[in-house]
Design a protein around this motif. Structure first.
Motif, PDB file in Angstrom:
ATOM      1  N   MET A  91      56.868  23.470  31.628  1.00 59.27           N
ATOM      2  CA  MET A  91      55.500  23.235  32.025  1.00 59.27           C
ATOM      3  C   MET A  91      55.456  23.269  33.554  1.00 59.27           C
ATOM      4  N   THR A  92      54.475  23.939  34.111  1.00 55.34           N
ATOM      5  CA  THR A  92      54.322  23.983  35.553  1.00 55.34           C
ATOM      6  C   THR A  92      53.395  22.863  36.001  1.00 55.34           C
ATOM      7  N   LEU A  93      53.805  22.119  37.012  1.00 57.79           N
ATOM      8  CA  LEU A  93      53.003  21.000  37.502  1.00 57.79           C
ATOM      9  C   LEU A  93      51.772  21.455  38.255  1.00 57.79           C
ATOM     10  N   THR A 109      67.535  10.406  12.830  1.00 57.21           N
ATOM     11  CA  THR A 109      66.473  10.673  11.864  1.00 57.21           C
ATOM     12  C   THR A 109      65.098  10.741  12.518  1.00 57.21           C
ATOM     13  N   THR A 110      65.016  10.428  13.807  1.00 57.63           N
ATOM     14  CA  THR A 110      63.728  10.510  14.521  1.00 57.63           C
ATOM     15  C   THR A 110      63.728  11.705  15.469  1.00 57.63           C
ATOM     16  N   SER A 111      62.547  12.277  15.654  1.00 55.60           N
ATOM     17  CA  SER A 111      62.457  13.430  16.568  1.00 55.60           C
ATOM     18  C   SER A 111      62.449  12.945  18.010  1.00 55.60           C
ATOM     19  N   LYS A 112      62.891  13.798  18.894  1.00 55.44           N
ATOM     20  CA  LYS A 112      62.914  13.503  20.323  1.00 55.44           C
ATOM     21  C   LYS A 112      62.289  14.671  21.061  1.00 55.44           C
ATOM     22  N   ALA A 131      68.114  22.897  31.050  1.00 56.01           N
ATOM     23  CA  ALA A 131      66.825  23.484  31.416  1.00 56.01           C
ATOM     24  C   ALA A 131      66.966  24.994  31.499  1.00 56.01           C
ATOM     25  N   PRO A 132      66.070  25.726  30.861  1.00 52.23           N
ATOM     26  CA  PRO A 132      66.137  27.185  30.958  1.00 52.23           C
ATOM     27  C   PRO A 132      65.766  27.663  32.359  1.00 52.23           C
ATOM     28  N   SER A 190      63.181  16.641  34.619  1.00 52.52           N
ATOM     29  CA  SER A 190      63.085  16.621  33.158  1.00 52.52           C
ATOM     30  C   SER A 190      62.666  15.224  32.728  1.00 52.52           C
ATOM     31  N   VAL A 191      61.997  15.169  31.602  1.00 56.91           N
ATOM     32  CA  VAL A 191      61.585  13.895  31.021  1.00 56.91           C
ATOM     33  C   VAL A 191      62.103  13.877  29.591  1.00 56.91           C
ATOM     34  N   GLY A 192      62.844  12.848  29.251  1.00 61.03           N
ATOM     35  CA  GLY A 192      63.433  12.737  27.921  1.00 61.03           C
ATOM     36  C   GLY A 192      64.941  12.773  28.008  1.00 61.03           C
TER      37      GLY A 192
END
Length: 93
Positions: free
Chosen positions: A1-3, A48-51, A27-28, A38-40
């Motif tokens: 995403m571009t800021l 079992t949970t998505s990230k 990061a690509p 990056s965030v996350g």
């Protein structure tokens, strides 16, 4: 995403793996853009949970500028507007 434009510059990618196995996301490289942050969790284990991991980019030609304090003075003279530009030093000299 571009800021700068707040738009996606690439397609989302989904990674899958066996429960409990480690993952690492890089990061690509995107032509014409530089990675800002990056965030996350870019590393971890499959659960079992998505990230979600987001990579934020900015156009490589973008440059930050210094904050400049100034003023715009607008006067109405005989139904015409007069606009002048300046900085605060000019106000007091």
């Amino acid at each position: 995403m571009t800021l700068t434009a707040r738009e996606l510059i690439g397609r989302p990618t989904m990674y899958r793996g066996k429960l409990g196995t480690p993952y690492e996301i890089s990061a690509p490289t995107v032509a014409g853009f530089k990675l800002l942050r990056s965030v996350g969790d870019v590393t971890g284990e499959y659960t079992t949970t998505s990230k979600t991991v987001l990579f934020f980019y900015r156009n490589q030609n973008w440059q930050q500028t210094d904050l400049s304090t100034g003023f715009v003075q607008v006067k109405q003279v005989d139904r015409r507007l007069s606009v002048s530009w300046g900085n605060y030093d000019q106000l007091f000299n």
